[in-house]
Scaffold this motif. Structure first.
Motif, PDB file in Angstrom:
ATOM      1  N   ALA A   1       3.398   9.129  -5.009  1.00  0.00           N
ATOM      2  CA  ALA A   1       4.372  10.145  -4.590  1.00  0.00           C
ATOM      3  C   ALA A   1       4.419  11.285  -5.597  1.00  0.00           C
ATOM      4  CB  ALA A   1       5.752   9.521  -4.427  1.00  0.00           C
TER       5      ALA A   1
ATOM      6  N   ALA B   1       9.880  10.097  -1.021  1.00  0.00           N
ATOM      7  CA  ALA B   1       8.456   9.902  -0.703  1.00  0.00           C
ATOM      8  C   ALA B   1       7.944   8.593  -1.290  1.00  0.00           C
ATOM      9  CB  ALA B   1       7.638  11.087  -1.212  1.00  0.00           C
TER      10      ALA B   1
ATOM     11  N   ALA C   1       5.672  10.040   4.065  1.00  0.00           N
ATOM     12  CA  ALA C   1       5.790  10.870   2.865  1.00  0.00           C
ATOM     13  C   ALA C   1       4.926  12.120   3.005  1.00  0.00           C
ATOM     14  CB  ALA C   1       5.376  10.066   1.634  1.00  0.00           C
TER      15      ALA C   1
END
Length: 105
Positions: A26, A69, A77
Motif C-alpha cells: 500500500a 488501502a 486499493a
C-alpha cells in the motif's frame, strides 16, 4: 532470474486475493502516486512558476488513503487510487481548458 519470475507470478496471483494489500504494498501504491504528483508539482513550479494546490491536496488524500488501502484487497486499493488520480485529471482538464483553447487558436 528464475526467482524474480517466481515472485512476479506469485504477486500477479495475489492480485485477486481477498486478503488485505499490506502496509508495504500500500505504501508503494499510494506513495508512488503521491511522489509522482509531488514531482509534477515541483516541475511545474520550476518551469512555469505555477503551484498546483489541488495536486498537493491530492498528495495528502493519497497518503490518507494508505491505511485503508493496506486493509483492502489489492484490486479495491488500486481502484481507490485510480479514482483519486482520475479526479485530478478531470479537475486539470476543466481548470486548464480555457488556457489550452487560447494556446491552440
Amino acid at each position: 532470474m528464475a526467482d524474480q519470475l517466481a515472485r512476479s507470478v506469485r504477486a500477479s496471483a495475489d492480485a485477486g486475493s481477498t486478503e488485505g494489500l499490506g502496509t508495504f504494498s500500500a505504501s508503494a501504491l499510494c506513495g508512488g502516486a503521491a511522489l509522482y504528483l509531488g514531482g509534477l508539482t515541483l516541475f511545474g513550479r520550476a518551469t512555469v512558476a505555477v503551484w498546483a494546490p489541488f495536486r498537493l491536496g491530492t498528495m495528502l488524500v493519497l497518503l490518507a488513503w494508505l491505511p485503508a488501502a493496506a486493509a483492502l484487497p489489492p484490486l479495491a486499493a488500486l481502484a481507490g487510487v485510480v479514482v483519486i488520480l482520475a479526479a485530478v485529471a478531470a479537475v486539470e482538464t476543466w481548470r486548464y481548458s480555457e488556457l489550452r483553447r487560447n494556446v491552440r487558436h
